[in-house]
Design an enzyme around this catalytic site. Structure first.
Site, short mmCIF file in Angstrom:
data_model
loop_
_atom_site.label_atom_id
_atom_site.label_comp_id
_atom_site.label_asym_id
_atom_site.label_seq_id
_atom_site.Cartn_x
_atom_site.Cartn_y
_atom_site.Cartn_z
N GLU A 18 0.85 -1.21 0.00
CA GLU A 18 0.00 0.00 0.00
C GLU A 18 0.88 1.25 0.00
O GLU A 18 1.80 1.35 0.80
CB GLU A 18 -0.88 -0.02 1.25
CG GLU A 18 -1.75 1.21 1.38
CD GLU A 18 -2.63 1.16 2.62
OE1 GLU A 18 -3.34 0.15 2.82
OE2 GLU A 18 -2.57 2.12 3.42
N ALA A 52 -5.94 9.27 3.50
CA ALA A 52 -5.71 8.65 4.81
C ALA A 52 -4.79 9.52 5.65
O ALA A 52 -3.79 10.04 5.16
CB ALA A 52 -5.10 7.26 4.64
P1 FAD Z 1 -16.67 1.12 9.32
O1 FAD Z 1 -16.60 -0.30 8.93
O2 FAD Z 1 -17.88 1.89 8.90
O3 FAD Z 1 -16.53 1.17 10.91
C1 FAD Z 1 -16.38 2.41 11.61
C2 FAD Z 1 -16.90 2.24 13.04
O4 FAD Z 1 -18.32 2.13 13.02
C3 FAD Z 1 -16.40 0.98 13.73
O5 FAD Z 1 -16.24 1.29 15.10
C4 FAD Z 1 -17.55 -0.03 13.53
O6 FAD Z 1 -17.60 -0.98 14.58
C5 FAD Z 1 -18.78 0.86 13.50
N1 FAD Z 1 -19.79 0.42 12.52
C6 FAD Z 1 -19.57 -0.10 11.28
N2 FAD Z 1 -20.74 -0.29 10.65
C7 FAD Z 1 -21.72 0.11 11.48
C8 FAD Z 1 -23.14 0.17 11.37
N3 FAD Z 1 -23.77 -0.20 10.26
N4 FAD Z 1 -23.84 0.65 12.44
C9 FAD Z 1 -23.20 1.07 13.57
N5 FAD Z 1 -21.85 1.02 13.71
C10 FAD Z 1 -21.12 0.58 12.68
N6 FAD Z 1 -8.75 5.96 5.78
C11 FAD Z 1 -8.75 6.90 4.80
O7 FAD Z 1 -9.21 8.02 5.03
N7 FAD Z 1 -8.23 6.62 3.57
C12 FAD Z 1 -7.71 5.41 3.25
O8 FAD Z 1 -7.24 5.21 2.13
C13 FAD Z 1 -7.72 4.39 4.26
N8 FAD Z 1 -7.25 3.14 4.00
C14 FAD Z 1 -7.38 2.15 4.96
C15 FAD Z 1 -7.00 0.84 4.63
C16 FAD Z 1 -7.15 -0.20 5.56
C17 FAD Z 1 -6.78 -1.61 5.16
C18 FAD Z 1 -7.67 0.09 6.86
C19 FAD Z 1 -7.79 -1.00 7.89
C20 FAD Z 1 -8.02 1.40 7.19
C21 FAD Z 1 -7.90 2.44 6.25
N9 FAD Z 1 -8.30 3.76 6.53
C22 FAD Z 1 -8.27 4.72 5.54
C23 FAD Z 1 -8.78 4.12 7.87
C24 FAD Z 1 -10.31 4.01 8.00
O9 FAD Z 1 -10.94 4.93 7.15
C25 FAD Z 1 -10.65 4.28 9.46
O10 FAD Z 1 -10.19 3.24 10.28
C26 FAD Z 1 -12.11 4.62 9.74
O11 FAD Z 1 -12.19 5.17 11.05
C27 FAD Z 1 -13.05 3.40 9.70
O12 FAD Z 1 -13.22 2.97 8.44
P2 FAD Z 1 -14.01 1.57 8.19
O13 FAD Z 1 -14.17 1.44 6.74
O14 FAD Z 1 -13.38 0.46 8.93
O15 FAD Z 1 -15.42 1.95 8.86
#
Ligand code: FAD
Length: 293
Positions: A18, A52
């Site tokens: 990445e 990110a």
């Molecule tokens: P979600 O899956 O939506 O989860 C966020 C929070 O909400 C969690 O606490 C979860 O338990 C809760 N949740 C999820 N779904 C629901 C629901 N339906 N109802 C209630 N609660 C819910 N960030 C960037 O800005 N750009 C990037 O390019 C980037 N790349 C990343 C790549 C990887 C592999 C990872 C692991 C993270 C990356 N991030 C990036 C960081 C990421 O955006 C953050 O960790 C963000 O805070 C959560 O994203 P998520 O997609 O896991 O969110």
């Protein structure tokens, strides 16, 4: 080639890298050199982040296209829900599709600076599972989502977070890539619990080889990853010597990879932070131990 095919067709662990888009043209020049060195390590695919940790979004597709079309390495664009109504997300997806890119890493994104919690914009998505469902409905891309072995920082507990992960996968994800971690045990428990919740797609550990103690402390505090005492002691012993710290980081990463590969992970995703030397050391170390071909 889509994620599902990459992971199902590979007889050996899938190595992926990445990178993030630099903000300046000087940064772009240096990234071109880094990419050439990373390509030489023969990853199966690379991904490019999208805003990110305060980095820019503007060059994500340009860099992914360069990797995919000029360097001939499969590539995925990250995409988040931050500040984006549905039509903007659709525009970005069309732009990505036009480059021939077939994979998206779909994320909710972090709250923008100055906001305590994530707020969906009008017409946008609140959680990653909604973005996943939307992308899936187009039928153009395979999708990776984020997983958190030590739980997402906002989640009340790991069980809740795992339930949310399972929902996200059910919405159409093809692979889970985890947040970075430095102790394999939480990853193994997380994977076990994900399996119990019906997550059947590849669960791929994400690792960040350490370059310095300051770097690991900053990143770990941001994403909630614990630093094992032994690793901390070794980095403290390395002191201010960057070469010694990088050596400690590479050695730790190789040990972590050995444990993960022995436990049958389908691949390892490396957070390269646009730096090639430590990555070269790690991959060379794994090949020397015949853990990778
Ligand atoms: P979600 O899956 O939506 O989860 C966020 C929070 O909400 C969690 O606490 C979860 O338990 C809760 N949740 C999820 N779904 C629901 C629901 N339906 N109802 C209630 N609660 C819910 N960030 C960037 O800005 N750009 C990037 O390019 C980037 N790349 C990343 C790549 C990887 C592999 C990872 C692991 C993270 C990356 N991030 C990036 C960081 C990421 O955006 C953050 O960790 C963000 O805070 C959560 O994203 P998520 O997609 O896991 O969110």
């Amino acid at each position: 080639m889509k994620f599902s095919e990459i992971y199902s067709s590979s007889g050996s662990p899938v190595i992926s890298f990445e990178v993030f888009p630099p903000k300046t043209s000087r940064g772009m020049d240096s990234l071109r050199d880094v990419l050439a060195r990373l390509v030489a390590l023969e990853p199966r695919f690379m991904t490019v982040t999208y805003g990110a940790m305060g980095t820019t979004r503007s060059r994500t597709v340009e860099i992914a296209s360069m990797i995919h079309n000029d360097l001939g390495i499969e590539c995925a664009c990250h995409l988040t829900c931050v500040g984006a109504p549905r039509d903007q997300i659709d525009g970005q997806l069309e732009h990505i599709h036009r480059q021939g890119i077939e994979n998206i890493v779909a994320l909710r994104g972090d709250p923008p600076r100055g906001q305590d919690s994530f707020q969906a914009v009008k017409g946008g998505f609140s959680w990653a599972n909604e973005l996943v469902e939307h992308i899936r409905s187009k039928g153009l891309f395979d999708i990776a989502v984020g997983g958190y072995p030590e739980k997402h920082v906002e989640a009340p507990d790991l069980d809740t977070d795992l339930d949310n992960l399972a929902r996200k996968v059910k919405s159409g994800a093809d692979v889970v890539i985890t947040q970075l971690f430095y102790d394999n045990e939480p990853f193994f428990r997380f994977r076990e619990e994900a399996w119990k919740r019906g997550v059947a797609c590849p669960v791929v550990p994400g690792l960040l080889p350490i370059h310095s103690l300051a770097q690991v402390e900053k990143l770990a505090s941001l994403c909630g990853a614990a630093i094992p005492a032994e690793l901390q002691d070794r980095l403290v012993a390395a002191g201010d010597d960057p070469e010694a710290a990088a050596e400690v980081g590479a050695a730790w990463c190789i040990e972590q990879c050995a444990g993960l590969l022995a436990a049958g992970v389908p691949g390892i995703h490396y957070y390269v932070l646009n730096k090639a030397p430590v990555m070269e050391r790690v991959i060379a170390g794994l090949r020397q131990r015949e853990l990778l071909i």
